[in-house]
Design a protein around this motif. Structure first.
Motif, PDB file in Angstrom:
ATOM      1  N   PHE A  84       0.867  -1.179   0.000  1.00 62.25           N
ATOM      2  CA  PHE A  84       0.000   0.000   0.000  1.00 62.25           C
ATOM      3  C   PHE A  84       0.901   1.224   0.000  1.00 62.25           C
ATOM      4  O   PHE A  84       1.847   1.291   0.782  1.00 62.25           O
ATOM      5  CB  PHE A  84      -0.885  -0.009   1.251  1.00 62.25           C
ATOM      6  N   ASP A  85       0.631   2.178  -0.878  1.00 62.93           N
ATOM      7  CA  ASP A  85       1.467   3.371  -0.840  1.00 62.93           C
ATOM      8  C   ASP A  85       0.640   4.635  -0.867  1.00 62.93           C
ATOM      9  O   ASP A  85      -0.543   4.630  -1.196  1.00 62.93           O
ATOM     10  CB  ASP A  85       2.548   3.349  -1.920  1.00 62.93           C
ATOM     11  N   ALA A  86       1.297   5.710  -0.462  1.00 63.11           N
ATOM     12  CA  ALA A  86       0.589   6.973  -0.232  1.00 63.11           C
ATOM     13  C   ALA A  86       0.356   7.757  -1.517  1.00 63.11           C
ATOM     14  O   ALA A  86      -0.018   8.923  -1.455  1.00 63.11           O
ATOM     15  CB  ALA A  86       1.347   7.801   0.804  1.00 63.11           C
ATOM     16  N   GLY A  87       0.556   7.145  -2.658  1.00 65.64           N
ATOM     17  CA  GLY A  87       0.245   7.826  -3.903  1.00 65.64           C
ATOM     18  C   GLY A  87       1.316   8.816  -4.303  1.00 65.64           C
ATOM     19  O   GLY A  87       2.476   8.452  -4.418  1.00 65.64           O
ATOM     20  N   GLN A  88       0.923  10.077  -4.456  1.00 71.37           N
ATOM     21  CA  GLN A  88       1.866  11.101  -4.906  1.00 71.37           C
ATOM     22  C   GLN A  88       3.013  11.283  -3.927  1.00 71.37           C
ATOM     23  O   GLN A  88       2.897  11.004  -2.755  1.00 71.37           O
ATOM     24  CB  GLN A  88       1.142  12.434  -5.027  1.00 71.37           C
ATOM     25  N   GLY A  89       4.116  11.824  -4.415  1.00 75.51           N
ATOM     26  CA  GLY A  89       5.239  12.167  -3.554  1.00 75.51           C
ATOM     27  C   GLY A  89       6.198  11.011  -3.382  1.00 75.51           C
ATOM     28  O   GLY A  89       5.929   9.884  -3.798  1.00 75.51           O
ATOM     29  N   GLU A  90       7.336  11.311  -2.775  1.00 73.07           N
ATOM     30  CA  GLU A  90       8.385  10.314  -2.587  1.00 73.07           C
ATOM     31  C   GLU A  90       8.427   9.910  -1.116  1.00 73.07           C
ATOM     32  O   GLU A  90       8.070  10.690  -0.244  1.00 73.07           O
ATOM     33  CB  GLU A  90       9.745  10.926  -2.973  1.00 73.07           C
ATOM     34  N   PRO A  91       8.906   8.686  -0.847  1.00 73.42           N
ATOM     35  CA  PRO A  91       9.147   8.319   0.555  1.00 73.42           C
ATOM     36  C   PRO A  91      10.283   9.189   1.093  1.00 73.42           C
ATOM     37  O   PRO A  91      11.318   9.314   0.447  1.00 73.42           O
ATOM     38  CB  PRO A  91       9.552   6.845   0.467  1.00 73.42           C
ATOM     39  N   SER A  92      10.089   9.845   2.243  1.00 75.50           N
ATOM     40  CA  SER A  92      11.095  10.814   2.698  1.00 75.50           C
ATOM     41  C   SER A  92      12.264  10.169   3.425  1.00 75.50           C
ATOM     42  O   SER A  92      13.386  10.646   3.337  1.00 75.50           O
ATOM     43  CB  SER A  92      10.453  11.883   3.576  1.00 75.50           C
ATOM     44  N   ALA A  93      12.000   9.086   4.149  1.00 74.45           N
ATOM     45  CA  ALA A  93      13.068   8.434   4.903  1.00 74.45           C
ATOM     46  C   ALA A  93      12.586   7.066   5.347  1.00 74.45           C
ATOM     47  O   ALA A  93      11.389   6.777   5.345  1.00 74.45           O
ATOM     48  CB  ALA A  93      13.451   9.268   6.123  1.00 74.45           C
ATOM     49  N   VAL A  94      13.567   6.233   5.730  1.00 77.63           N
ATOM     50  CA  VAL A  94      13.217   4.902   6.205  1.00 77.63           C
ATOM     51  C   VAL A  94      14.181   4.548   7.345  1.00 77.63           C
ATOM     52  O   VAL A  94      15.338   4.961   7.335  1.00 77.63           O
ATOM     53  CB  VAL A  94      13.272   3.880   5.040  1.00 77.63           C
ATOM     54  N   THR A  95      13.640   3.834   8.339  1.00 74.73           N
ATOM     55  CA  THR A  95      14.416   3.553   9.548  1.00 74.73           C
ATOM     56  C   THR A  95      14.689   2.056   9.679  1.00 74.73           C
ATOM     57  O   THR A  95      13.787   1.229   9.511  1.00 74.73           O
ATOM     58  CB  THR A  95      13.653   4.062  10.789  1.00 74.73           C
ATOM     59  N   ALA A 100      17.853   1.386  14.295  1.00 75.21           N
ATOM     60  CA  ALA A 100      17.057   2.622  14.331  1.00 75.21           C
ATOM     61  C   ALA A 100      17.709   3.799  13.613  1.00 75.21           C
ATOM     62  O   ALA A 100      17.266   4.937  13.756  1.00 75.21           O
ATOM     63  CB  ALA A 100      16.687   3.009  15.765  1.00 75.21           C
ATOM     64  N   ALA A 101      18.751   3.538  12.845  1.00 74.53           N
ATOM     65  CA  ALA A 101      19.332   4.624  12.047  1.00 74.53           C
ATOM     66  C   ALA A 101      18.385   4.961  10.900  1.00 74.53           C
ATOM     67  O   ALA A 101      17.818   4.069  10.267  1.00 74.53           O
ATOM     68  CB  ALA A 101      20.695   4.205  11.494  1.00 74.53           C
ATOM     69  N   GLU A 102      18.223   6.257  10.659  1.00 73.14           N
ATOM     70  CA  GLU A 102      17.316   6.694   9.608  1.00 73.14           C
ATOM     71  C   GLU A 102      18.085   7.000   8.333  1.00 73.14           C
ATOM     72  O   GLU A 102      19.097   7.695   8.368  1.00 73.14           O
ATOM     73  CB  GLU A 102      16.548   7.935  10.068  1.00 73.14           C
ATOM     74  N   THR A 103      17.632   6.450   7.230  1.00 68.56           N
ATOM     75  CA  THR A 103      18.230   6.735   5.927  1.00 68.56           C
ATOM     76  C   THR A 103      17.337   7.738   5.200  1.00 68.56           C
ATOM     77  O   THR A 103      16.190   7.417   4.881  1.00 68.56           O
ATOM     78  CB  THR A 103      18.306   5.447   5.075  1.00 68.56           C
ATOM     79  N   PRO A 104      17.835   8.954   4.960  1.00 69.43           N
ATOM     80  CA  PRO A 104      17.014   9.910   4.214  1.00 69.43           C
ATOM     81  C   PRO A 104      16.905   9.483   2.757  1.00 69.43           C
ATOM     82  O   PRO A 104      17.862   8.973   2.174  1.00 69.43           O
ATOM     83  CB  PRO A 104      17.771  11.231   4.341  1.00 69.43           C
ATOM     84  N   LEU A 105      15.733   9.662   2.176  1.00 65.98           N
ATOM     85  CA  LEU A 105      15.528   9.250   0.782  1.00 65.98           C
ATOM     86  C   LEU A 105      15.223  10.436  -0.130  1.00 65.98           C
ATOM     87  O   LEU A 105      15.117  10.273  -1.338  1.00 65.98           O
ATOM     88  CB  LEU A 105      14.394   8.225   0.705  1.00 65.98           C
ATOM     89  N   PRO A 138      22.604   0.805   5.659  1.00 64.14           N
ATOM     90  CA  PRO A 138      23.858   1.529   5.397  1.00 64.14           C
ATOM     91  C   PRO A 138      24.608   1.866   6.678  1.00 64.14           C
ATOM     92  O   PRO A 138      25.815   2.095   6.651  1.00 64.14           O
ATOM     93  CB  PRO A 138      23.412   2.807   4.683  1.00 64.14           C
ATOM     94  N   SER A 139      23.938   1.863   7.823  1.00 63.48           N
ATOM     95  CA  SER A 139      24.609   2.201   9.088  1.00 63.48           C
ATOM     96  C   SER A 139      25.217   0.991   9.778  1.00 63.48           C
ATOM     97  O   SER A 139      26.396   0.984  10.104  1.00 63.48           O
ATOM     98  CB  SER A 139      23.628   2.869  10.053  1.00 63.48           C
ATOM     99  N   CYS A 140      24.410  -0.045  10.017  1.00 66.48           N
ATOM    100  CA  CYS A 140      24.910  -1.169  10.821  1.00 66.48           C
ATOM    101  C   CYS A 140      25.271  -2.370   9.956  1.00 66.48           C
ATOM    102  O   CYS A 140      25.885  -3.321  10.448  1.00 66.48           O
ATOM    103  CB  CYS A 140      23.892  -1.567  11.888  1.00 66.48           C
ATOM    104  N   LEU A 150      10.827   0.739   8.807  1.00 66.91           N
ATOM    105  CA  LEU A 150       9.784   1.696   9.189  1.00 66.91           C
ATOM    106  C   LEU A 150       9.849   2.908   8.269  1.00 66.91           C
ATOM    107  O   LEU A 150      10.853   3.611   8.229  1.00 66.91           O
ATOM    108  CB  LEU A 150       9.980   2.129  10.650  1.00 66.91           C
ATOM    109  N   TRP A 151       8.774   3.125   7.548  1.00 69.89           N
ATOM    110  CA  TRP A 151       8.754   4.193   6.540  1.00 69.89           C
ATOM    111  C   TRP A 151       8.199   5.471   7.126  1.00 69.89           C
ATOM    112  O   TRP A 151       7.121   5.463   7.713  1.00 69.89           O
ATOM    113  CB  TRP A 151       7.937   3.743   5.324  1.00 69.89           C
ATOM    114  N   ALA A 152       8.933   6.574   6.956  1.00 71.68           N
ATOM    115  CA  ALA A 152       8.498   7.868   7.475  1.00 71.68           C
ATOM    116  C   ALA A 152       7.131   8.225   6.883  1.00 71.68           C
ATOM    117  O   ALA A 152       6.864   7.964   5.714  1.00 71.68           O
ATOM    118  CB  ALA A 152       9.519   8.940   7.129  1.00 71.68           C
TER     119      ALA A 152
END
Ligand code: ZN
Length: 195
Positions: A84-95, A100-105, A138-140, A150-152
């Motif tokens: 399921f996706d939120a339609g328009q726009g890009e995913p902003s970050a994912v954890t 628990a490191a956040e990767t900005p997208l 990319p962190s651990c 976990l998607w922002a």
């Protein structure tokens, strides 16, 4: 003006139980007058759905009397493995679910960062077909299946059961919580977007 939707996704229902849970939720929504029992042409992206019922206003924060005149105003129930996706726009970050490191997208202009997204693209794209592609953090450096990240802003939700309300005003938190209770306490994600 685009069409707006809200989807309540059960992220824990198994493929075996999704159909039964869908039926029991639908029974409740029809019995309490949130949606009408008959299936009509009132949703986007599917043949038929359930139009708002007489008591639909009790499910939303700010009932809109005009909803009844909107063609795409129904509930569509999705059963089956779906991203399921939120339609328009890009995913902003994912954890990462491990560290628990956040990767900005996205960058400061909300453009997708190609090298960040490349790590996830294939796994997100193939999940609905039954793949569980692990993605390395990319962190651990540890890997985790894509659906456990976990998607922002709940940009993606991975599951076998979803309830999409087309053009309804914002759903009341109590209404959303009732879904979770009736789904046996499963974790739900409320995802909103525009088409
Ligand atoms: Zn990590």
């Amino acid at each position: 003006m685009g069409d707006w939707f809200q989807t309540i996704v059960d992220t824990e229902a198994t493929p075996e139980e999704a159909q039964g849970l869908a039926a029991s939720i639908l029974d409740w929504l029809i019995a309490d007058g949130f949606v009408s029992a008959e299936r009509t042409d009132c949703v986007l992206g599917a043949d038929a759905g359930h139009a708002p019922g007489a008591h639909y206003g009790e499910a939303v924060e700010d009932p809109d009397p005009e909803l009844i005149n909107v063609w795409s105003n129904g509930l569509h129930v999705t059963v089956g493995r779906t991203v399921f996706d939120a339609g328009q726009g890009e995913p902003s970050a994912v954890t990462c679910p491990h560290c628990a490191a956040e990767t900005p997208l996205v960058d400061e202009y909300w453009s997708l960062i190609e090298e960040g997204w490349a790590r996830f693209r294939d796994a997100v794209g193939s999940w609905a077909e039954g793949e569980d592609e692990p993605v390395a953090c990319p962190s651990c450096g540890r890997t985790a299946p894509v659906h456990t990240w976990l998607w922002a802003d709940d940009h993606f939700a991975f599951g076998h059961l979803g309830f999409t309300f087309w053009n309804w005003p914002g759903l009341r938190p109590e209404f959303v919580a009732e879904f979770s209770r009736r789904l046996g306490g499963h974790r739900t994600v409320l995802l909103g977007g525009k088409l």
